[in-house]
Design a protein around this motif. Structure first.
Motif: not given
Length: 201
Positions: A126-149
């Protein structure tokens, strides 16, 4: 078959990203996706969960291949700082909730993988990686979801895709976050299965 590759390699995964990484490493292999029930047991840790899933995936494919074939299986999950396991989102609302949890926070990505031959485990890790996100806006979240990715990816995002701009730091294996800790897998294929990619002499 690659002259360096003595045994046939079976990838027990339908992930196009895992397929791309192995192909880029000069390996020849067959793809036989494993179908298992992926449900965490009560009080099962993220690490134990992905390790068990990887082992069970390899075992599920064993009966479909020749005894000398080498099976490589893997499972990847995202785990929040509060130990919540995030797999692939099941709906837009599910994806939205995942991305809100990851926004402006660090999380863990675990990939468990198993090499198996004739029903015998050669190695599991089992390999572990730590990933950090910046603050994502509500609009960015909706646009990303709309991309279906988000919908075929653990944690609801693909670091190599449209979500790469969400990431401020990666501590550990980058390819682990994509779905396979490639450096570790290639070394183990060489050492435990005699399968050498072009990059390893």
């Amino acid at each position: 078959m690659n002259s360096k590759q003595k045994n046939k390699l079976i990838l027990a995964s339908g992930s196009p990203r895992r397929k791309e990484m192995l192909t880029a490493s000069g390996l020849e292999f067959l793809v036989i996706p494993a179908n298992i029930d992926e449900i965490p047991k009560t009080n099962e840790s993220g690490k134990d969960y992905v390790k068990r899933n990887a082992f069970e995936k390899a075992l599920a494919v064993t009966k479909q291949v020749s005894p000398n074939d080498i099976i490589l299986s893997a499972d990847t999950i995202v785990v929040t700082k509060n130990d919540v396991i995030l797999e692939k989102p099941l709906s837009e609302e599910h994806a939205e909730n995942m991305l809100k949890m990851l926004s402006n926070e660090s999380h863990l990505v675990y990939t468990g993988y198993t090499l198996m031959q004739n029903g015998t485990e050669l190695i599991s890790r089992v390999i572990e990686t730590i990933v950090t996100f910046r603050k994502i806006s509500a609009d960015e979240i909706q646009a990303y979801i709309a991309s279906k990715e988000p919908f075929d990816k653990a944690g609801g995002y693909g670091i190599q895709g449209k979500a790469m701009g969400f990431v401020t730091n990666v501590n550990g294996s980058y390819t682990n976050v994509i779905g396979l800790p490639l450096a570790e897998v290639l070394v183990d294929l060489t050492n435990f299965a005699g399968i050498k990619p072009f990059a390893i002499k």
